[in-house]
Design a protein around this motif. Sequence first.
Motif, mmCIF file in Angstrom:
data_model
loop_
_atom_site.group_PDB
_atom_site.id
_atom_site.type_symbol
_atom_site.label_atom_id
_atom_site.label_comp_id
_atom_site.label_asym_id
_atom_site.label_seq_id
_atom_site.Cartn_x
_atom_site.Cartn_y
_atom_site.Cartn_z
ATOM 1 N N TRP A 63 0.852 -1.193 0.000
ATOM 2 C CA TRP A 63 0.000 0.000 0.000
ATOM 3 C C TRP A 63 0.888 1.243 0.000
ATOM 4 C CZ3 TRP A 63 -4.832 0.346 3.714
ATOM 5 C CH2 TRP A 63 -5.745 1.262 3.191
ATOM 6 N N PRO A 64 1.550 1.535 -1.104
ATOM 7 C CA PRO A 64 2.516 2.644 -1.149
ATOM 8 C C PRO A 64 1.884 4.022 -1.005
ATOM 9 C CG PRO A 64 2.174 1.740 -3.338
ATOM 10 C CD PRO A 64 1.485 0.810 -2.380
ATOM 11 N N GLN A 65 0.568 4.135 -1.241
ATOM 12 C CA GLN A 65 -0.084 5.443 -1.149
ATOM 13 C C GLN A 65 -0.437 5.824 0.289
ATOM 14 O OE1 GLN A 65 -1.410 2.846 -2.860
ATOM 15 N NE2 GLN A 65 -0.994 3.321 -5.014
ATOM 16 N N LEU A 66 -0.344 4.876 1.223
ATOM 17 C CA LEU A 66 -0.747 5.166 2.596
ATOM 18 C C LEU A 66 0.295 6.031 3.282
ATOM 19 C CD1 LEU A 66 -2.994 4.579 4.647
ATOM 20 C CD2 LEU A 66 -1.608 2.684 5.499
ATOM 21 N N ARG A 67 -0.177 7.065 3.935
ATOM 22 C CA ARG A 67 0.716 7.959 4.655
ATOM 23 C C ARG A 67 0.394 7.926 6.145
ATOM 24 N NH1 ARG A 67 3.022 7.187 0.910
ATOM 25 N NH2 ARG A 67 3.959 8.584 -0.631
ATOM 26 N N CYS A 83 -1.675 10.227 15.779
ATOM 27 C CA CYS A 83 -1.166 9.657 14.535
ATOM 28 C C CYS A 83 -2.322 9.637 13.552
ATOM 29 C CB CYS A 83 -0.638 8.247 14.759
ATOM 30 S SG CYS A 83 0.898 8.214 15.683
ATOM 31 N N LEU A 84 -2.139 10.289 12.432
ATOM 32 C CA LEU A 84 -3.195 10.391 11.434
ATOM 33 C C LEU A 84 -2.855 9.518 10.235
ATOM 34 C CD1 LEU A 84 -3.866 14.249 11.443
ATOM 35 C CD2 LEU A 84 -4.838 12.474 12.925
ATOM 36 N N TYR A 85 -3.840 8.801 9.762
ATOM 37 C CA TYR A 85 -3.695 7.953 8.589
ATOM 38 C C TYR A 85 -4.474 8.569 7.441
ATOM 39 C CZ TYR A 85 -2.128 4.433 11.912
ATOM 40 O OH TYR A 85 -1.447 3.762 12.885
ATOM 41 N N LEU A 86 -3.864 8.618 6.285
ATOM 42 C CA LEU A 86 -4.524 9.177 5.118
ATOM 43 C C LEU A 86 -3.788 8.729 3.870
ATOM 44 C CD1 LEU A 86 -3.533 12.965 4.914
ATOM 45 C CD2 LEU A 86 -2.410 11.327 6.394
ATOM 46 N N LEU A 87 -4.421 8.960 2.730
ATOM 47 C CA LEU A 87 -3.795 8.608 1.467
ATOM 48 C C LEU A 87 -2.936 9.763 0.962
ATOM 49 C CD1 LEU A 87 -6.775 6.795 -0.293
ATOM 50 C CD2 LEU A 87 -4.873 5.778 0.980
ATOM 51 N N GLU A 88 -1.952 9.419 0.164
ATOM 52 C CA GLU A 88 -1.011 10.414 -0.342
ATOM 53 C C GLU A 88 -1.728 11.573 -1.030
ATOM 54 O OE1 GLU A 88 3.061 10.467 -3.087
ATOM 55 O OE2 GLU A 88 1.614 8.831 -3.268
ATOM 56 N N SER A 89 -2.804 11.275 -1.747
ATOM 57 C CA SER A 89 -3.520 12.306 -2.502
ATOM 58 C C SER A 89 -4.210 13.333 -1.605
ATOM 59 C CB SER A 89 -4.562 11.650 -3.414
ATOM 60 O OG SER A 89 -5.455 10.846 -2.656
ATOM 61 N N ASP A 90 -4.401 13.008 -0.325
ATOM 62 C CA ASP A 90 -5.094 13.916 0.589
ATOM 63 C C ASP A 90 -4.152 14.649 1.540
ATOM 64 O OD1 ASP A 90 -7.759 13.399 -0.276
ATOM 65 O OD2 ASP A 90 -7.710 11.478 0.787
ATOM 66 N N VAL A 91 -2.865 14.354 1.473
ATOM 67 C CA VAL A 91 -1.920 14.914 2.445
ATOM 68 C C VAL A 91 -1.906 16.441 2.418
ATOM 69 C CG1 VAL A 91 0.526 15.135 3.041
ATOM 70 C CG2 VAL A 91 -0.437 12.886 2.534
ATOM 71 N N SER A 92 -1.795 17.030 1.240
ATOM 72 C CA SER A 92 -1.684 18.484 1.143
ATOM 73 C C SER A 92 -2.906 19.184 1.729
ATOM 74 C CB SER A 92 -1.493 18.901 -0.321
ATOM 75 O OG SER A 92 -1.393 20.308 -0.431
ATOM 76 N N ALA A 93 -4.104 18.697 1.382
ATOM 77 C CA ALA A 93 -5.335 19.335 1.866
ATOM 78 C C ALA A 93 -5.473 19.206 3.378
ATOM 79 C CB ALA A 93 -6.546 18.712 1.168
ATOM 80 N N VAL A 94 -5.134 18.049 3.914
ATOM 81 C CA VAL A 94 -5.252 17.843 5.363
ATOM 82 C C VAL A 94 -4.239 18.703 6.111
ATOM 83 C CG1 VAL A 94 -4.949 16.163 7.225
ATOM 84 C CG2 VAL A 94 -6.260 15.543 5.181
ATOM 85 N N THR A 151 5.334 10.727 7.281
ATOM 86 C CA THR A 151 6.047 9.491 6.977
ATOM 87 C C THR A 151 5.146 8.519 6.233
ATOM 88 O OG1 THR A 151 7.440 7.752 7.944
ATOM 89 C CG2 THR A 151 5.502 8.424 9.211
ATOM 90 N N GLN A 152 5.621 7.308 6.059
ATOM 91 C CA GLN A 152 4.890 6.292 5.314
ATOM 92 C C GLN A 152 5.240 4.919 5.865
ATOM 93 O OE1 GLN A 152 6.258 6.524 1.250
ATOM 94 N NE2 GLN A 152 8.408 6.439 1.835
#
Length: 355
Positions: free
Chosen positions: A182-186, A260-271, A323-324
């Motif tokens: 799951w490489p997109q998980l941040r 600790c927050l879990y999110l997808l790479e595509s949402d990192v900037s907005a969060v 991180t990831q």
Amino acid sequence: MSMLTCIAPVNMAVIKYWGKRDENLILPLNDSISTTLSVEQMHAKTTIMASPHFKEDKMWLNSKEVMFDNPRIQNCLKELRRRAKVDAEESNNGLHSWHLHVCSENNFPTAAGLASSAAGYACLVYTLAKLYGVKGDISSIARQGSGSACRSVLGGFVRWHKGCDPNGLDSVAQQIVPASHWPQLRILILVAIKERNFEMFAELTMKDSNQFHAMCLDTYPPALYMNDMSHSIVHLVHLLNSEKGRTKVAYTFDAGSNACLYLLESDVSAVLSAINHVFPPANDSVEYLRGLPVNIDPLDKKVAESLAMKPYEPGSLKFIIHTQLGEGPQVVQDLDQHLLTPAGDPKFLTPRHDN
């Protein structure tokens, strides 16, 4: 004389273990699942030197000498030496019987709910196992130092089996999937990992965290880990998910106030834009956002209005680590990274990291 340096990762539980059925062997009441974080951003580093010339065992943690007779350290050492007699090659010349000098440090805050003991014991056990030539699974040994340390000897998503054997022989860690799954998980975690269903994963992660801390509050006296800032972050996460009409970010808290927050790479900037709006960095903040680089756009005015949270004083959050997922412990090949001198003394005797 023989010296080796290794690093080991932090792991964060998505499904936590809620107590022990055996305090001495550190056997849990239930299975738990965690994510292993990348060592590029957060890790424990340990250098161990064994020498027939040392008069006693010594240990330094984060630049301070600590007692080596800690029962948990001794349990790990005893088992590793026992295994070394069986597994190690004859050419080690009795290495496992020599006294040790151990120097360890974390590149992240210690005793802050970020599983520093797990990374530390995993690193200690992994380094000593490599030094002694111990083969096979070492998660059951790391478990005897710190329960969740058994999960830090593996990468990706990891399950710690509670086991049934009264001696703990089957209470071991097992990798569910590697970090590459799951490489997109941040940042962190799981449940429906193999389907990579983030919304299901996020909901289960937050529910488990809430139940864990509710149980802590229900004890007498209550165990208080989350503070006002923690609850504000929880509130922000739910507002963000509500504003988007879907679960795009999840929180979890271990035994500390850090989220600790879990999110997808595509949402990192907005969060991160929303976090910076509600918890702005101090004007003189150095490395407020650490770890993986990311471009953060200003928060959309309509989103800011919909969140309806008054910004906190600048500097209310000390810093953020981006991180990831990552793999398990590894040997450090660069000899300059040793924490001990050739004589077995620590190179650094003053604190090098925030605690």
